[in-house]
Motif scaffolding. Structure first.
Motif: not given
Length: 205
Positions: A23-28
């Motif tokens: 989710e953090w890669e998708k986010h940032l």
């Protein structure tokens, strides 16, 4: 005078990136480790919780120093740390109680000083944009994450607005959702608190 790079040299240059996943890669996306980010939002919208969740995630890439210039070493900050389960990373995230910016600079010049630094908030730091540029140039191997109050839909004050223009990642937290503008490919909002986000934005989120 620095030598200009050819296109092939630019493409071939290897850069260190933070290997965000899920989710953090998708986010940032997968950010560079030594740049500036800005996070802003109004009070009671989940900004502090989001910043602490981000700090907890970033701690796997290096020690994180959180300079709490607004809440400091307070009961509310203790509750916020507990809310995100910060005990899981123990000494990977360290809290500073309103350390003045000049003292913070000296701390960061020491050997083995943390390379991920959160300033909460720009307004309470009372820094000028010249001081911001000085820190960025003096300590270029630091990931600087600034937190700001909000004025309308933008960061509050001239300094925060100028930092926003300079930042590689910009994140606005509203209604318990963090909306990114990232130069590294991330586009998806991050849900800080599902129930609160549903009430604010509607259950389709």
């Amino acid at each position: 005078m620095a030598r200009a790079l050819s296109v092939s040299e630019l493409y071939a240059k290897k850069r260190k990136l933070l290997a965000f996943e899920g989710e953090w890669e998708k986010h940032l996306g997968q950010p560079e480790p030594f740049k500036t980010w800005l996070i802003w939002g109004d009070s009671s919208n989940g900004k502090t919780t989001y910043v602490l969740k981000l700090a907890k995630y970033l701690s796997q890439f290096g020690k994180v120093l959180y300079n709490s210039m607004e809440e400091g070493d307070s009961e509310s900050m203790k509750k916020a740390f507990k809310r995100v389960g910060m005990e899981d990373v123990r000494r990977r995230v360290m809290l500073l109680d309103n350390e003045p910016m000049n003292e913070l600079e000296e701390r960061l010049k020491k050997k083995k000083a943390p390379k991920i630094v959160i300033i909460d908030t720009v307004q309470y730091s009372e820094m000028t944009f010249s001081q911001y540029k000085h820190l960025k140039e003096t300590l270029p191997n630091v990931l600087w994450i600034y937190v700001s109050h909000e004025d309308g839909k933008l960061p509050d004050g001239k300094v925060a607005k100028r930092i926003r223009r300079d930042a590689m990642i910009k994140i606005r937290v509203v209604g318990f959702k963090a909306f990114p503008t990232s130069r590294y490919g991330g586009t998806e909002p991050y849900i800080v608190w599902q129930e609160g986000a549903d009430k604010y934005h509607g259950s389709e989120f």
